[in-house]
Design a protein around this motif. Structure first.
Motif, PDB file in Angstrom:
ATOM      1  N   ARG A  46       0.845  -1.185   0.000  1.00 25.40           N
ATOM      2  CA  ARG A  46       0.000   0.000   0.000  1.00 25.40           C
ATOM      3  C   ARG A  46       0.883   1.237   0.000  1.00 25.40           C
ATOM      4  O   ARG A  46       2.050   1.194   0.368  1.00 25.40           O
ATOM      5  N   GLU A  47       0.308   2.370  -0.386  1.00 26.33           N
ATOM      6  CA  GLU A  47       1.056   3.622  -0.332  1.00 26.33           C
ATOM      7  C   GLU A  47       1.410   3.931   1.111  1.00 26.33           C
ATOM      8  O   GLU A  47       0.588   3.796   2.015  1.00 26.33           O
ATOM      9  N   ILE A  48       2.637   4.322   1.331  1.00 27.08           N
ATOM     10  CA  ILE A  48       3.125   4.553   2.680  1.00 27.08           C
ATOM     11  C   ILE A  48       3.508   6.022   2.837  1.00 27.08           C
ATOM     12  O   ILE A  48       4.265   6.571   2.045  1.00 27.08           O
ATOM     13  N   THR A  49       2.963   6.667   3.828  1.00 21.67           N
ATOM     14  CA  THR A  49       3.315   8.038   4.145  1.00 21.67           C
ATOM     15  C   THR A  49       3.651   8.101   5.624  1.00 21.67           C
ATOM     16  O   THR A  49       2.805   7.814   6.460  1.00 21.67           O
ATOM     17  N   ILE A  50       4.861   8.482   5.960  1.00 23.14           N
ATOM     18  CA  ILE A  50       5.318   8.456   7.345  1.00 23.14           C
ATOM     19  C   ILE A  50       5.710   9.849   7.791  1.00 23.14           C
ATOM     20  O   ILE A  50       6.443  10.562   7.106  1.00 23.14           O
ATOM     21  N   GLU A  51       5.206  10.234   8.943  1.00 26.79           N
ATOM     22  CA  GLU A  51       5.652  11.468   9.582  1.00 26.79           C
ATOM     23  C   GLU A  51       6.691  11.096  10.612  1.00 26.79           C
ATOM     24  O   GLU A  51       6.447  10.270  11.495  1.00 26.79           O
ATOM     25  N   THR A 161       6.830   0.678   8.671  1.00 26.65           N
ATOM     26  CA  THR A 161       8.155   0.103   8.424  1.00 26.65           C
ATOM     27  C   THR A 161       8.444  -0.203   6.963  1.00 26.65           C
ATOM     28  O   THR A 161       9.610  -0.330   6.582  1.00 26.65           O
ATOM     29  N   GLY A 162       7.405  -0.366   6.146  1.00 25.51           N
ATOM     30  CA  GLY A 162       7.605  -0.809   4.777  1.00 25.51           C
ATOM     31  C   GLY A 162       7.859  -2.296   4.660  1.00 25.51           C
ATOM     32  O   GLY A 162       8.159  -2.794   3.566  1.00 25.51           O
ATOM     33  N   LEU A 163       7.722  -3.036   5.751  1.00 26.96           N
ATOM     34  CA  LEU A 163       7.996  -4.470   5.756  1.00 26.96           C
ATOM     35  C   LEU A 163       6.713  -5.270   5.634  1.00 26.96           C
ATOM     36  O   LEU A 163       5.723  -4.983   6.303  1.00 26.96           O
ATOM     37  N   ALA A 164       6.733  -6.284   4.770  1.00 30.98           N
ATOM     38  CA  ALA A 164       5.670  -7.274   4.731  1.00 30.98           C
ATOM     39  C   ALA A 164       6.112  -8.468   5.570  1.00 30.98           C
ATOM     40  O   ALA A 164       7.313  -8.671   5.806  1.00 30.98           O
ATOM     41  N   PHE A 353      14.619   0.689   9.497  1.00 38.94           N
ATOM     42  CA  PHE A 353      13.658  -0.151   8.789  1.00 38.94           C
ATOM     43  C   PHE A 353      14.022  -0.290   7.313  1.00 38.94           C
ATOM     44  O   PHE A 353      13.770  -1.336   6.701  1.00 38.94           O
ATOM     45  N   GLY A 354      14.639   0.749   6.754  1.00 44.88           N
ATOM     46  CA  GLY A 354      15.145   0.625   5.387  1.00 44.88           C
ATOM     47  C   GLY A 354      16.222  -0.446   5.299  1.00 44.88           C
ATOM     48  O   GLY A 354      16.267  -1.230   4.338  1.00 44.88           O
ATOM     49  N   ALA A 355      17.090  -0.503   6.309  1.00 46.78           N
ATOM     50  CA  ALA A 355      18.124  -1.539   6.345  1.00 46.78           C
ATOM     51  C   ALA A 355      17.503  -2.918   6.475  1.00 46.78           C
ATOM     52  O   ALA A 355      17.983  -3.894   5.886  1.00 46.78           O
ATOM     53  N   ALA A 356      16.411  -3.038   7.243  1.00 45.67           N
ATOM     54  CA  ALA A 356      15.730  -4.332   7.359  1.00 45.67           C
ATOM     55  C   ALA A 356      15.143  -4.753   6.021  1.00 45.67           C
ATOM     56  O   ALA A 356      15.207  -5.933   5.644  1.00 45.67           O
ATOM     57  N   ARG A 357      14.575  -3.813   5.285  1.00 46.15           N
ATOM     58  CA  ARG A 357      13.992  -4.157   3.976  1.00 46.15           C
ATOM     59  C   ARG A 357      15.049  -4.669   3.008  1.00 46.15           C
ATOM     60  O   ARG A 357      14.763  -5.453   2.106  1.00 46.15           O
ATOM     61  N   GLU A 358      16.284  -4.218   3.200  1.00 44.33           N
ATOM     62  CA  GLU A 358      17.368  -4.604   2.300  1.00 44.33           C
ATOM     63  C   GLU A 358      18.282  -5.673   2.908  1.00 44.33           C
ATOM     64  O   GLU A 358      19.310  -6.001   2.323  1.00 44.33           O
TER      65      GLU A 358
END
Length: 376
Positions: A46-51, A161-164, A353-358
């Motif tokens: 889904r589209e993710i928007t984080i503050e 987090t952007g993680l599934a 969380f970006g590091a976790a995604r990668e």
């Protein structure tokens, strides 16, 4: 809360005499539900928007991309673990998630990283607007029970987090107490004097709450004539009820929720060590009680894989290969709104969380050693 527990369960199950055949007996006691919903790896992103909390002046802007990579392209495996503090009558309506942990298992399966999300994190809950993270489970459970609560919480965490996720599990704190009692209690070293806001005794020796929690901030106010349970600094043996009460405390700790996260981590480490001890592994009856209590305390969704499959996937992990990382570097980042004290994730946490995604949390930990929780 969960560092070492998955490794301990898997190892204990395989060593239980008969290996995975023996484990299948305990698998039948685990409640299975479809928990993950749109947060499952095979669901479209889904589209993710984080503050996030602002970066100091001059630093680059950090945020999650609006169009994330397909979940299938994310290396490694992700598990969402949720601890709920469900009181009588709350199982199906209104229980809040007091412990929310993202587990990332490396693509090679030899390392695991645990990231505990603060329960007061300011988030946008789909369909409910802005609230604290732990409210997502309560909102979803009012109509959908545990499965609905977890699914809404998982969807919220995916947006943050952007993680599934490849699997998810719920354990309630009553279940955790049963597990501790089943192994004969645990040894814990209290690092800071901890005063219970939940358990105390009146002049007649009757158990009663020693504090009132005053909304909207739930500031603890002492109840006259009630002596609270106190856990002084030092090492000693804890029964199940003491361990459960100890790891629930946060209101009177100097570092609040981060202190509670640390104590929960210490408990699960101690529990994992106890499961591995000769007193449990070397005693068939004790091991049977422990694994039965674990199974009866879990609600699990393997996203198409059985509990046994996951035991086999994780059995190579050892406690030393499981690392816990602090969000916000273990420092409260206030984001007050309308009299409510939210916590806001900072830009470095979003980098985490970006590091976790990668699948490069090892590099993140090397760059941010103060974000690593030392092994107890």
């Amino acid at each position: 809360m969960w560092r070492g527990l998955l490794a301990a369960i898997a190892a204990a199950a395989v060593l239980a005499g008969g290996g995975t055949v023996a484990w299948r007996h305990y698998e039948g006691s685990v409640e299975r539900m479809d928990l993950l919903g749109e947060a499952a790896r095979d669901s479209p992103p889904r589209e993710i928007t984080i503050e996030s909390a602002p970066r100091p002046t001059g630093g680059p802007a950090i945020g999650l991309p609006r169009d994330t990579a397909p979940a299938a392209a994310q290396p490694g495996r992700n598990i969402l673990l949720v601890g709920i503090d469900a009181r009588p009558g709350e199982d199906q309506a209104g229980a809040r998630a007091d412990s929310v942990i993202v587990v990332h298992v490396s693509a090679g399966g030899d390392r695991a990283w645990l990231v505990s999300l603060p329960r007061d994190t300011k988030v946008d809950i789909p369909g409910y607007g802005t609230d604290k993270l732990n409210a997502a489970f309560a909102d979803g459970s009012k109509e959908g029970g545990r499965a609905g609560g977890f699914a809404l919480l998982a969807a919220t965490v995916r947006r943050v987090t952007g993680l599934a996720f490849d699997a998810g599990a719920i354990i309630d704190f009553t279940g955790l107490r049963r597990v501790v009692d089943a192994v004969g209690g645990v040894d814990l070293c209290v690092d800071v004097e901890t005063v219970s806001v939940h358990i105390g005794w009146d002049a007649a020796g009757r158990q009663t709450p020693p504090f009132r929690l005053i909304p909207p901030t739930f500031r603890p106010e002492p109840v006259a004539g009630v002596r609270p349970q106190v856990y002084p600094v030092g090492c000693r043996h804890f029964a199940g009820w003491e361990a459960l009460d100890y790891v629930r405390q946060r209101e009177l700790l100097p570092d609040g929720d981060y202190g509670r996260q640390r104590h929960q981590q210490q408990l699960i480490t101690a529990l994992g060590q106890r499961l591995h001890s000769a007193g449990v592994l070397g005693n068939p009856l004790a091991l049977h009680r422990a694994l039965t209590a674990v199974g009866e305390s879990l609600t699990f969704d393997g996203n198409g894989r059985s509990v046994t499959d996951w035991v086999l996937l994780l059995r190579g992990l050892r406690p030393a290969a499981v690392t816990m990382l602090r969000t916000n570097g273990g420092k409260f980042t206030a984001a007050p709104r309308g009299g409510t004290a939210f916590e806001q994730l900072d830009p470095t946490t979003l980098e985490l969380f970006g590091a976790a995604r990668e699948d490069r949390l090892d590099a993140f930990a090397e760059q941010h050693p103060d974000w690593v929780v030392p092994h107890a």
